[in-house]
Design a protein around this motif. Structure first.
Motif, PDB file in Angstrom:
ATOM      1  N   HIS A  40       0.802  -1.219   0.000  1.00  0.00           N
ATOM      2  CA  HIS A  40       0.000   0.000   0.000  1.00  0.00           C
ATOM      3  C   HIS A  40       0.839   1.275   0.000  1.00  0.00           C
ATOM      4  CE1 HIS A  40       0.812   0.113   4.332  1.00  0.00           C
ATOM      5  NE2 HIS A  40       0.391   1.361   4.302  1.00  0.00           N
ATOM      6  N   GLU A  41       1.964   1.259   0.708  1.00  0.00           N
ATOM      7  CA  GLU A  41       2.705   2.510   0.844  1.00  0.00           C
ATOM      8  C   GLU A  41       3.278   2.973  -0.493  1.00  0.00           C
ATOM      9  OE1 GLU A  41       5.401   2.635   4.096  1.00  0.00           O
ATOM     10  OE2 GLU A  41       6.090   4.661   3.604  1.00  0.00           O
ATOM     11  N   ARG A  42       3.879   2.054  -1.215  1.00  0.00           N
ATOM     12  CA  ARG A  42       4.421   2.433  -2.530  1.00  0.00           C
ATOM     13  C   ARG A  42       3.304   2.865  -3.467  1.00  0.00           C
ATOM     14  NH1 ARG A  42       7.563  -2.144  -5.095  1.00  0.00           N
ATOM     15  NH2 ARG A  42       7.551  -0.699  -6.856  1.00  0.00           N
ATOM     16  N   LEU A  43       2.188   2.172  -3.342  1.00  0.00           N
ATOM     17  CA  LEU A  43       1.059   2.524  -4.206  1.00  0.00           C
ATOM     18  C   LEU A  43       0.554   3.934  -3.884  1.00  0.00           C
ATOM     19  CD1 LEU A  43      -0.341   0.788  -6.409  1.00  0.00           C
ATOM     20  CD2 LEU A  43      -2.181   0.453  -4.798  1.00  0.00           C
ATOM     21  N   ILE A  44       0.465   4.236  -2.594  1.00  0.00           N
ATOM     22  CA  ILE A  44      -0.002   5.571  -2.202  1.00  0.00           C
ATOM     23  C   ILE A  44       0.960   6.651  -2.697  1.00  0.00           C
ATOM     24  CG2 ILE A  44      -0.260   7.088  -0.188  1.00  0.00           C
ATOM     25  CD1 ILE A  44      -1.637   4.804   1.250  1.00  0.00           C
ATOM     26  N   GLN A  45       2.259   6.386  -2.585  1.00  0.00           N
ATOM     27  CA  GLN A  45       3.226   7.384  -3.053  1.00  0.00           C
ATOM     28  C   GLN A  45       3.091   7.603  -4.558  1.00  0.00           C
ATOM     29  OE1 GLN A  45       4.755   9.208  -1.068  1.00  0.00           O
ATOM     30  NE2 GLN A  45       5.025   8.096   0.844  1.00  0.00           N
ATOM     31  N   PHE A  46       2.888   6.514  -5.273  1.00  0.00           N
ATOM     32  CA  PHE A  46       2.710   6.640  -6.729  1.00  0.00           C
ATOM     33  C   PHE A  46       1.467   7.474  -7.043  1.00  0.00           C
ATOM     34  CE2 PHE A  46       0.246   4.770 -10.299  1.00  0.00           C
ATOM     35  CZ  PHE A  46       0.963   5.333 -11.342  1.00  0.00           C
ATOM     36  N   ILE A  47       0.369   7.123  -6.378  1.00  0.00           N
ATOM     37  CA  ILE A  47      -0.888   7.851  -6.644  1.00  0.00           C
ATOM     38  C   ILE A  47      -0.724   9.326  -6.270  1.00  0.00           C
ATOM     39  CG2 ILE A  47      -3.331   8.022  -6.042  1.00  0.00           C
ATOM     40  CD1 ILE A  47      -3.193   4.973  -5.431  1.00  0.00           C
ATOM     41  N   TYR A  48      -0.052   9.558  -5.167  1.00  0.00           N
ATOM     42  CA  TYR A  48       0.159  10.939  -4.740  1.00  0.00           C
ATOM     43  C   TYR A  48       0.933  11.725  -5.801  1.00  0.00           C
ATOM     44  CZ  TYR A  48       2.134  14.882  -2.247  1.00  0.00           C
ATOM     45  OH  TYR A  48       2.518  16.139  -1.892  1.00  0.00           O
ATOM     46  N   ARG A  49       1.929  11.074  -6.405  1.00  0.00           N
ATOM     47  CA  ARG A  49       2.720  11.769  -7.432  1.00  0.00           C
ATOM     48  C   ARG A  49       1.877  12.060  -8.672  1.00  0.00           C
ATOM     49  NH1 ARG A  49       7.334   7.704  -5.872  1.00  0.00           N
ATOM     50  NH2 ARG A  49       8.296   8.945  -4.220  1.00  0.00           N
ATOM     51  N   VAL A  50       0.847  11.286  -8.866  1.00  0.00           N
ATOM     52  CA  VAL A  50      -0.013  11.527 -10.037  1.00  0.00           C
ATOM     53  C   VAL A  50      -1.090  12.564  -9.725  1.00  0.00           C
ATOM     54  CG1 VAL A  50      -1.613  10.461 -11.681  1.00  0.00           C
ATOM     55  CG2 VAL A  50       0.411   9.216 -10.948  1.00  0.00           C
ATOM     56  N   VAL A  51      -1.749  12.437  -8.568  1.00  0.00           N
ATOM     57  CA  VAL A  51      -2.891  13.316  -8.293  1.00  0.00           C
ATOM     58  C   VAL A  51      -2.525  14.529  -7.443  1.00  0.00           C
ATOM     59  CG1 VAL A  51      -4.501  11.381  -8.473  1.00  0.00           C
ATOM     60  CG2 VAL A  51      -3.703  12.097  -6.216  1.00  0.00           C
ATOM     61  N   GLY A  52      -1.417  14.442  -6.695  1.00  0.00           N
ATOM     62  CA  GLY A  52      -0.936  15.605  -5.960  1.00  0.00           C
ATOM     63  C   GLY A  52      -1.745  15.989  -4.749  1.00  0.00           C
ATOM     64  N   ASP A  53      -2.503  15.085  -4.206  1.00  0.00           N
ATOM     65  CA  ASP A  53      -3.298  15.399  -3.023  1.00  0.00           C
ATOM     66  C   ASP A  53      -3.265  14.192  -2.082  1.00  0.00           C
ATOM     67  OD1 ASP A  53      -5.760  17.310  -2.009  1.00  0.00           O
ATOM     68  OD2 ASP A  53      -6.113  15.187  -1.550  1.00  0.00           O
ATOM     69  N   ARG A  54      -2.926  14.448  -0.825  1.00  0.00           N
ATOM     70  CA  ARG A  54      -2.735  13.331   0.115  1.00  0.00           C
ATOM     71  C   ARG A  54      -4.028  12.564   0.380  1.00  0.00           C
ATOM     72  NH1 ARG A  54       1.627  15.812   3.987  1.00  0.00           N
ATOM     73  NH2 ARG A  54       2.281  17.523   2.683  1.00  0.00           N
ATOM     74  N   ASP A  55      -5.089  13.297   0.670  1.00  0.00           N
ATOM     75  CA  ASP A  55      -6.346  12.626   1.007  1.00  0.00           C
ATOM     76  C   ASP A  55      -6.877  11.822  -0.183  1.00  0.00           C
ATOM     77  OD1 ASP A  55      -6.267  13.663   3.546  1.00  0.00           O
ATOM     78  OD2 ASP A  55      -7.460  15.436   3.029  1.00  0.00           O
ATOM     79  N   GLU A  56      -6.792  12.453  -1.350  1.00  0.00           N
ATOM     80  CA  GLU A  56      -7.280  11.746  -2.535  1.00  0.00           C
ATOM     81  C   GLU A  56      -6.402  10.547  -2.862  1.00  0.00           C
ATOM     82  OE1 GLU A  56      -9.730  15.104  -5.046  1.00  0.00           O
ATOM     83  OE2 GLU A  56      -7.569  15.029  -5.298  1.00  0.00           O
TER      84      GLU A  56
END
Lengths: 208, 187
Positions: A45-61
């Motif tokens: 999950h952590e790597r996935l969250i970091q990847f998603i964060y780099r794409v969407v730029g919002d922590r909650d999202e």
């Protein structure tokens, strides 16, 4: 000197998820073992969250999309054929969810019903880089400039650059994630690097 | 210099850190471009956009995922009034459909007996029928005091045929024998 201090290597990607441990987990999940799925969540999950964060730029999202990604993965696990690694499959779901979110966000910004009146990119800048305190200010500046430059990329290029540069994924795996050819992935990646160079060209940090 | 490397080749070199070709070593322009790409990738790697995350959040995240999976398994609870509203709407729609599409009810067969005819005639309200019923003398057809029952029935039949609907006529014709049918249809 400065160059050496900044040359922090990003976290290397795990090898493709074809090791025995992962295969065992997959078999257990297929047999209905919920604890095995929990293990997959905790493992990835952590790597996935970091990847998603780099794409969407919002922590909650990013956290929301990661949650949806695992829920969908659980729901559709029977669709997982094992032709690619489990993590690549999770990336694919996360990528599609992220792009959907960005499209919705763009539509909202067009309709001017965004809550903050922003342009829709809404990149928040995390300052979590671990660095020597004497270099903190420099690191903070670098973090902000890199984040701004990456945020300026179109979503697909941003995702491809993140997967290639931060996750060290192969072009073939990235192609599987985004559902495009390897040639298209390479072209997008080269475009992304060129744009980043242009974005960062005015930065004093570009001078070694 | 015709052997300048393009951006894609230079980016690949910057990424792999392979030994650059002789041209790049000899060409200040290509060397500078390669250096710029290397620096771009170094900076990007040095400060990746990163989101704070710790072990406590990992536990909470797993809980969120489990809850989401559990909620997805639950049958969706719909408000009680939604099925009721849907049922009422469907009922109204079906009733309206029947109302529009219902065939015209067939007319009851005509009883040609004198008693029945008299009962029908008694119910008429238009002046001519009332006159017939009362045996009035204004109407030349009814002014004959000695009109037989057969004549009266013939007169009533003609009236009924003139005023009957198409369906009533068809039903009535069904009761006729061949001769009566020919007589009725022959103008």
């Amino acid at each position: 000197m400065q160059r050496e201090s900044l040359a922090i290597v990003s976290t290397p990607a795990e090898p493709p998820s074809t090791d025995v441990g992962e295969q065992t987990l997959i078999d257990r999940i297929r047999a209905g073992d919920e604890a095995a799925f929990d293990e997959v969540v905790l493992r990835h999950h952590e790597r996935l969250i970091q990847f998603i964060y780099r794409v969407v730029g919002d922590r909650d999202e990013a956290a929301d999309i990661a949650q949806d990604t695992f829920i969908k993965a659980h729901e559709r696990f029977s669709d997982f054929r094992g032709s690619s690694g489990l993590f690549t499959w999770l990336y694919r779901i996360a990528y599609n969810e992220s792009i959907s979110l960005l499209r919705r966000r763009k539509l909202r910004s067009y309709l001017r019903i965004g809550t903050d009146g922003s342009t829709g990119e809404g990149w928040d800048r995390a300052l979590s880089i671990e660095s020597d305190p004497t270099q903190h200010l420099e690191s903070e500046q670098l973090q902000q400039e890199v984040a701004a430059a990456v945020a300026a990329l179109p979503p697909r290029q941003r995702a491809i650059f993140s997967m290639r540069h931060y996750e060290e994924m192969s072009h073939a795996d990235i192609a599987r994630v985004i559902g495009r050819s390897e040639g298209a992935v390479r072209a997008n990646y080269f475009h992304a690097v060129r744009k980043l160079r242009e974005q960062l060209s005015d930065s004093s940090l570009m001078q070694p | 210099m015709a052997n300048h490397l393009n951006d894609d080749d230079l980016i690949s070199l910057a990424e792999t850190r392979d030994q650059p070709p002789a041209h790049v070593k000899a060409c200040p322009q290509c060397a500078a471009r390669l250096r710029a790409f290397e620096r771009t990738l170094e900076l990007s790697a040095a400060a990746p956009p990163t989101m704070d995350w710790n072990r406590l959040q990992a536990g909470a995240f797993l809980h969120r995922v489990r809850r989401g999976i559990h909620q997805q398994r639950q049958p969706r609870v719909t408000p009680w009034w939604q099925p009721a509203l849907a049922g009422a709407t469907l009922t109204v729609a079906v009733l309206m459909m029947f109302r529009v599409m219902a065939p015209i009810a067939p007319a009851p067969p005509i009883d040609p007996s004198p008693a029945a005819v008299a009962q029908v005639v008694d119910g008429w309200t238009d002046p001519q029928a009332a006159a017939i019923s009362a045996g009035g003398s204004d109407d030349p057809l009814t002014s004959e005091p000695d009109m037989t029952d057969a004549e009266l029935l013939s007169l009533i039949d003609a009236y009924l045929i003139d005023t009957a609907s198409e369906d009533e006529l068809l039903l009535t014709l069904g009761d006729f024998n061949d001769e009566e049918m020919v007589a009725a249809l022959d103008p």
